[in-house]
Design a protein around this motif. Structure first.
Motif, PDB file in Angstrom:
ATOM      1  N   ALA A 111       0.828  -1.204   0.000  1.00 15.07           N
ATOM      2  CA  ALA A 111       0.000   0.000   0.000  1.00 15.07           C
ATOM      3  C   ALA A 111       0.862   1.254   0.000  1.00 15.07           C
ATOM      4  N   THR A 112       1.880   1.289   0.894  1.00 14.19           N
ATOM      5  CA  THR A 112       2.738   2.471   0.928  1.00 14.19           C
ATOM      6  C   THR A 112       3.565   2.585  -0.348  1.00 14.19           C
ATOM      7  N   GLY A 113       3.997   1.451  -0.888  1.00 13.70           N
ATOM      8  CA  GLY A 113       4.763   1.477  -2.125  1.00 13.70           C
ATOM      9  C   GLY A 113       3.943   1.988  -3.290  1.00 13.70           C
ATOM     10  N   VAL A 114       2.682   1.558  -3.379  1.00 14.53           N
ATOM     11  CA  VAL A 114       1.811   1.999  -4.462  1.00 14.53           C
ATOM     12  C   VAL A 114       1.488   3.479  -4.327  1.00 14.53           C
ATOM     13  N   VAL A 115       1.200   3.928  -3.092  1.00 17.84           N
ATOM     14  CA  VAL A 115       0.886   5.336  -2.872  1.00 17.84           C
ATOM     15  C   VAL A 115       2.098   6.207  -3.228  1.00 17.84           C
ATOM     16  N   GLY A 116       3.292   5.805  -2.737  1.00 20.71           N
ATOM     17  CA  GLY A 116       4.495   6.563  -3.057  1.00 20.71           C
ATOM     18  C   GLY A 116       4.815   6.528  -4.539  1.00 20.71           C
ATOM     19  N   GLY A 117       4.666   5.361  -5.147  1.00 24.81           N
ATOM     20  CA  GLY A 117       4.936   5.242  -6.572  1.00 24.81           C
ATOM     21  C   GLY A 117       3.946   6.031  -7.412  1.00 24.81           C
ATOM     22  N   ALA A 118       2.679   6.057  -6.996  1.00 28.06           N
ATOM     23  CA  ALA A 118       1.668   6.816  -7.734  1.00 28.06           C
ATOM     24  C   ALA A 118       1.982   8.304  -7.716  1.00 28.06           C
ATOM     25  N   TYR A 119       2.478   8.788  -6.586  1.00 27.65           N
ATOM     26  CA  TYR A 119       2.850  10.205  -6.491  1.00 27.65           C
ATOM     27  C   TYR A 119       3.936  10.547  -7.508  1.00 27.65           C
ATOM     28  N   MET A 120       4.987   9.736  -7.526  1.00 27.01           N
ATOM     29  CA  MET A 120       6.081  10.001  -8.448  1.00 27.01           C
ATOM     30  C   MET A 120       5.655   9.796  -9.901  1.00 27.01           C
ATOM     31  N   LEU A 121       4.767   8.829 -10.143  1.00 31.90           N
ATOM     32  CA  LEU A 121       4.294   8.590 -11.501  1.00 31.90           C
ATOM     33  C   LEU A 121       3.477   9.767 -12.013  1.00 31.90           C
ATOM     34  N   LEU A 122       2.637  10.339 -11.161  1.00 35.08           N
ATOM     35  CA  LEU A 122       1.862  11.509 -11.560  1.00 35.08           C
ATOM     36  C   LEU A 122       2.774  12.694 -11.867  1.00 35.08           C
ATOM     37  N   ILE A 123       3.829  12.852 -11.090  1.00 39.14           N
ATOM     38  CA  ILE A 123       4.786  13.912 -11.383  1.00 39.14           C
ATOM     39  C   ILE A 123       5.434  13.685 -12.749  1.00 39.14           C
ATOM     40  N   ALA A 124       5.805  12.430 -13.007  1.00 39.86           N
ATOM     41  CA  ALA A 124       6.440  12.115 -14.287  1.00 39.86           C
ATOM     42  C   ALA A 124       5.509  12.409 -15.461  1.00 39.86           C
ATOM     43  N   LEU A 125       4.238  12.067 -15.318  1.00 33.93           N
ATOM     44  CA  LEU A 125       3.285  12.248 -16.415  1.00 33.93           C
ATOM     45  C   LEU A 125       2.949  13.717 -16.655  1.00 33.93           C
ATOM     46  N   SER A 126       3.070  14.549 -15.632  1.00 32.42           N
ATOM     47  CA  SER A 126       2.639  15.945 -15.752  1.00 32.42           C
ATOM     48  C   SER A 126       3.787  16.932 -15.931  1.00 32.42           C
ATOM     49  N   SER A 127       5.020  16.508 -15.718  1.00 31.17           N
ATOM     50  CA  SER A 127       6.126  17.463 -15.665  1.00 31.17           C
ATOM     51  C   SER A 127       6.390  18.147 -17.008  1.00 31.17           C
ATOM     52  N   ILE A 128       6.177  17.447 -18.133  1.00 28.30           N
ATOM     53  CA  ILE A 128       6.360  18.096 -19.437  1.00 28.30           C
ATOM     54  C   ILE A 128       5.375  19.239 -19.591  1.00 28.30           C
ATOM     55  N   SER A 129       4.121  18.998 -19.215  1.00 29.65           N
ATOM     56  CA  SER A 129       3.132  20.079 -19.250  1.00 29.65           C
ATOM     57  C   SER A 129       3.524  21.209 -18.312  1.00 29.65           C
ATOM     58  N   PHE A 130       3.992  20.858 -17.119  1.00 29.02           N
ATOM     59  CA  PHE A 130       4.392  21.888 -16.165  1.00 29.02           C
ATOM     60  C   PHE A 130       5.500  22.757 -16.744  1.00 29.02           C
ATOM     61  N   PHE A 177     -10.915   4.559  -1.078  1.00 30.48           N
ATOM     62  CA  PHE A 177      -9.558   4.816  -0.605  1.00 30.48           C
ATOM     63  C   PHE A 177      -8.693   5.372  -1.728  1.00 30.48           C
ATOM     64  N   TRP A 178      -8.787   4.778  -2.887  1.00 29.02           N
ATOM     65  CA  TRP A 178      -7.928   5.193  -4.000  1.00 29.02           C
ATOM     66  C   TRP A 178      -8.347   6.556  -4.546  1.00 29.02           C
ATOM     67  N   ILE A 179      -9.655   6.862  -4.535  1.00 29.84           N
ATOM     68  CA  ILE A 179     -10.097   8.191  -4.974  1.00 29.84           C
ATOM     69  C   ILE A 179      -9.611   9.255  -3.998  1.00 29.84           C
ATOM     70  N   PHE A 180      -9.761   8.981  -2.698  1.00 30.95           N
ATOM     71  CA  PHE A 180      -9.301   9.911  -1.670  1.00 30.95           C
ATOM     72  C   PHE A 180      -7.797  10.159  -1.802  1.00 30.95           C
ATOM     73  N   THR A 181      -7.059   9.081  -1.976  1.00 35.53           N
ATOM     74  CA  THR A 181      -5.612   9.209  -2.128  1.00 35.53           C
ATOM     75  C   THR A 181      -5.263   9.983  -3.394  1.00 35.53           C
ATOM     76  N   LEU A 182      -5.962   9.715  -4.484  1.00 37.21           N
ATOM     77  CA  LEU A 182      -5.669  10.371  -5.759  1.00 37.21           C
ATOM     78  C   LEU A 182      -5.932  11.873  -5.690  1.00 37.21           C
ATOM     79  N   VAL A 183      -7.004  12.274  -5.002  1.00 31.12           N
ATOM     80  CA  VAL A 183      -7.312  13.702  -4.879  1.00 31.12           C
ATOM     81  C   VAL A 183      -6.180  14.427  -4.158  1.00 31.12           C
ATOM     82  N   ILE A 184      -5.684  13.826  -3.070  1.00 36.37           N
ATOM     83  CA  ILE A 184      -4.570  14.434  -2.338  1.00 36.37           C
ATOM     84  C   ILE A 184      -3.320  14.457  -3.210  1.00 36.37           C
ATOM     85  N   LEU A 185      -3.076  13.364  -3.907  1.00 40.62           N
ATOM     86  CA  LEU A 185      -1.877  13.279  -4.738  1.00 40.62           C
ATOM     87  C   LEU A 185      -1.890  14.305  -5.861  1.00 40.62           C
ATOM     88  N   ILE A 186      -3.038  14.482  -6.506  1.00 42.96           N
ATOM     89  CA  ILE A 186      -3.113  15.458  -7.599  1.00 42.96           C
ATOM     90  C   ILE A 186      -2.831  16.864  -7.073  1.00 42.96           C
TER      91      ILE A 186
END
Length: 508
Positions: A111-130, A177-186
């Motif tokens: 769970a912690t690995g997926v949450v941490g990995g999802a955070y970094m993955l979202l950064i990777a997917l959005s950084s070009i736009s940023f 749980f995953w929606i709540f986590t995703l909102v915070i992560l975004i």
């Protein structure tokens, strides 16, 4: 992602349409701000990158340092830095709390690995736009938009926590749980727009010979973020619970947004002329990186370093939480994280030397040694001291990469280069995190806790319940050391070092 950002920007109080977008140049190839060719010709040209003229650091029509004295510009940079510190502390506070809360409620490193990995993955997917947005719009306006967007997302997470039963919110098999986590992560991910913009404000506000020192201050901000939030997050989850933690995050985010509205950046006379196109200029980002000899290889090395760093991202908190109660772990992590402040202060005081790339590789090698040894025994003092020394070196590595980019990349392309680097480097950590978390959970940790496994590992790693995680750290650290030492032998190292020295000499 860009359409979502524009849609929510009105709710956050800042509309991208008001950012004075630079009109794209008409024609087949966009005109480069330095009077040369645009992206299309850069990709097709047969001229070796080593033979090109060094790019100018800034567009003189867009930036004017004559409006105020260096001391006044430094005060503005300090204000932006303090505001970014508050925003980063708030985001990290909620992010750390979410990680602690998830592990304590599930006791599952996946769970912690997926949450941490999802955070970094979202950064990777959005950084070009940023990076594209940072190049196309005024830097302060980008920061305000990011602050407003994050505020909206944190408010939504609070509403969801209030309306969703705890049993449903903590059930990993259900979507809540995953929606709540995703909102915070975004919300946390979009806040990273500010960090890309902050790196470009160093170029705008700080003289070239002082940029390494300014980047050291940026490292101190990162240290403050970890120092404060690791304590507050642990205490907040342990004493207040996750609900009140979200409330505190919303209030602090609102304060940071209000303060940001009071700041001004008159040196940015207009948006720097840029060849950035659309909201996701991958082609232009890639061309901007290739225009500098060896810069792509530097980013690849940092990516590999982050690939190893994903091991620590996935397993450092579980190791600490197995050793300490959550409140104590937050305090001890804060003690270790004070190394950020020391490392950043040292860079701010002494700089990075004449060759920041050499300094970076030496620091990475030292980090590998520390990562390999700070869990050789399950001793609390060894872990805390090891974390402190490890994190002392992180600002050195970050400041070195930023200083090289700020020196050799034109201002009008720095946003995309920083975004491209963030995308590559961020994508590495979640790959490791997603891979290592289940491997550790189902194979390495059970093996290390078995009678045979414990006996085999005892001579090297001692005894304890977390010897499996220690084994992973040991292997990762050795790989990091080998990679850093091999990098010194590459032609790319010599080319990037020479490019930096040439531009630094012309700027002096």
């Amino acid at each position: 992602m860009p359409s979502l950002m524009i849609l929510v920007s009105d709710a956050g109080g800042t509309t991208l349409g008001r950012m004075t977008e630079q009109e794209p140049v008409r024609g087949g190839a966009a005109a480069a701000p330095d009077g040369g060719t645009g992206v299309s010709e850069e990709i097709l040209t047969s001229t070796p990158v080593e033979d090109r003229e060094p790019a100018r650091l800034a567009d003189p029509d867009a930036v004017s340092r004559s409006l105020r004295t260096p001391a006044e510009r430094s005060r503005t940079f300090t204000g932006i830095l303090v505001n970014t510190a508050l925003a980063n502390v708030t985001t990290s506070y909620l992010w750390f709390a979410l990680t602690f809360w998830v592990y304590l409620e599930t006791r599952n490193v996946i769970a912690t690995g997926v949450v941490g990995g999802a955070y970094m993955l979202l950064i990777a997917l959005s950084s070009i736009s940023f990076g594209t947005f940072v190049d196309r719009y005024r830097k302060l306006a980008v920061m305000r938009f990011a602050a407003g967007f994050t505020l909206v997302m944190f408010v939504l997470s609070g509403v969801m926590f209030l309306l969703t039963p705890a049993s449903s919110l903590l059930d990993l098999a259900r979507p809540w749980f995953w929606i709540f986590t995703l909102v915070i992560l975004i919300g946390a991910v979009v806040e990273n727009l500010r960090n890309i913009a902050l790196s470009t404000t160093v170029t705008i506000l700080i003289e070239p010979d002082r940029r390494a020192n300014a980047n050291g201050l940026v490292g101190m901000v990162q240290g403050l973020m970890f120092l404060v939030t690791s304590v507050l997050s642990g205490l907040s989850v342990g004493l207040l619970g996750m609900g009140w933690t979200v409330v505190v995050a919303v209030v602090l985010t609102a304060l940071a947004y209000a303060h940001l509205l009071t700041l001004r950046l008159p040196e940015e006379v207009s948006v720097a002329a840029t060849d950035a196109q659309g909201g996701f200029d991958l082609r232009g980002s890639y061309a901007a990186v290739l225009a500098i000899a060896g810069l792509f290889a530097l980013i690849l090395f940092s990516t590999f370093n982050n690939f190893i760093g994903g091991v620590y991202m996935a397993l450092m908190d579980p190791y600490g939480l197995e050793m300490f109660p959550v409140e104590l772990w937050g305090i001890f992590l804060a003690v270790g994280s004070s190394g950020f402040l020391v490392g950043g202060a040292l860079v701010s005081k002494f700089g990075l030397g004449t060759n920041p790339l050499r300094t970076m590789l030496l620091a990475v090698a030292a980090m590998g040694v520390l990562g390999a040894v700070f869990t050789l025994r399950e001793w609390a003092w060894l872990y805390v001291v090891g974390i402190w020394l490890y994190l002392t070196l992180v600002p050195v590595v970050e400041a070195a990469e930023q200083t090289v980019i700020q020196q050799v990349v034109p201002l009008q392309r720095q946003g995309r280069v920083f975004g491209f680097a963030m995308a590559f480097e961020s994508a590495a950590a979640p790959v490791t995190s997603f891979l290592i978390a289940p491997i550790a959970q189902y194979w390495i940790i059970p093996y290390a806790r078995s009678t045979d496994g414990a006996a085999q590992l005892a001579p090297l790693l001692g005894e304890g319940t977390s010897r499996g995680i220690a084994l992973v750290f040991l292997v990762a650290g050795i790989i990091m050391v080998i990679a850093a030492l091999l990098a010194f032998l590459t032609p790319v190292y010599r080319r990037v070092s020479a490019s930096y020295a040439q531009v630094a000499a012309e700027a002096s």
